[in-house]
Design a protein around this motif. Sequence first.
Motif: not given
Length: 230
Positions: A172-175, A179-196
């Motif tokens: 997303f270009g910025t940190e 806050d909330q998520s559904w239907n997946g497995d998420y991880s956050v690092s700085g400006s990126t979010i990885t979804a599995k």
Amino acid sequence: MIKMTKKAKIGIITAAVLVAGIVLLLVNMPKRPAQINTAQGGNTQQAQSQDNSGIRSSLAVPAADTSPVRPEGQSEANTASTQTASSAQEGTQSTEAAPTEVPEVTPSPEEQQSQQQTANLPAAEATADNCTATLSSDNSWDNGSGKCYQYALRIQNNGTVAVNGWDVTMDFGTEVKLDQSWNGDYSVSGSTITAKPAEYNANIEPGQSVEIGFILSTSGTIGTPTVTFN
């Protein structure tokens, strides 16, 4: 001349006295029974006249009542008020209501800016191995210290074989903070979010798709995000 004897004269005088006495008795005879009968007859006639008058009165047809019918328990004042209200209602129905003009509401500068930001939320798309990942957002709002964005990630299988498992990274270009998520497995690092995928949506049949979503917040400014298959 015929000479009358003394005895004859006495007989004549006695007869005359008897006749005079009978006449006096007849003259002095009381007439009350006749008067009583007359009075009784008058009373009878009067009673019959009264009875006939009563019969004529009972047979007389009463005059029609033309006054308005008032419900039981309603006073004359209430009846007059009801008639007045009915007349007013008829007058109102005969008058055509004028159309109501709806005033035009102009949004404030803050609302215009918020609407523009919501309408121009960034979106991105990536394709790999006959799969397409489309990232889109349809809502955003201020959270006091920054801004919140709601995103949806849709992964479509365009191939002819099933896809078993997928892994997508979004920058997303910025940190950012998740806050909330559904239907997946998420991880956050700085400006990126990885979804599995979760356990129930890892497999995608040909022509089918899965959709996941999340809400992130940031104090910076999100530009155009990027989507990459891992």
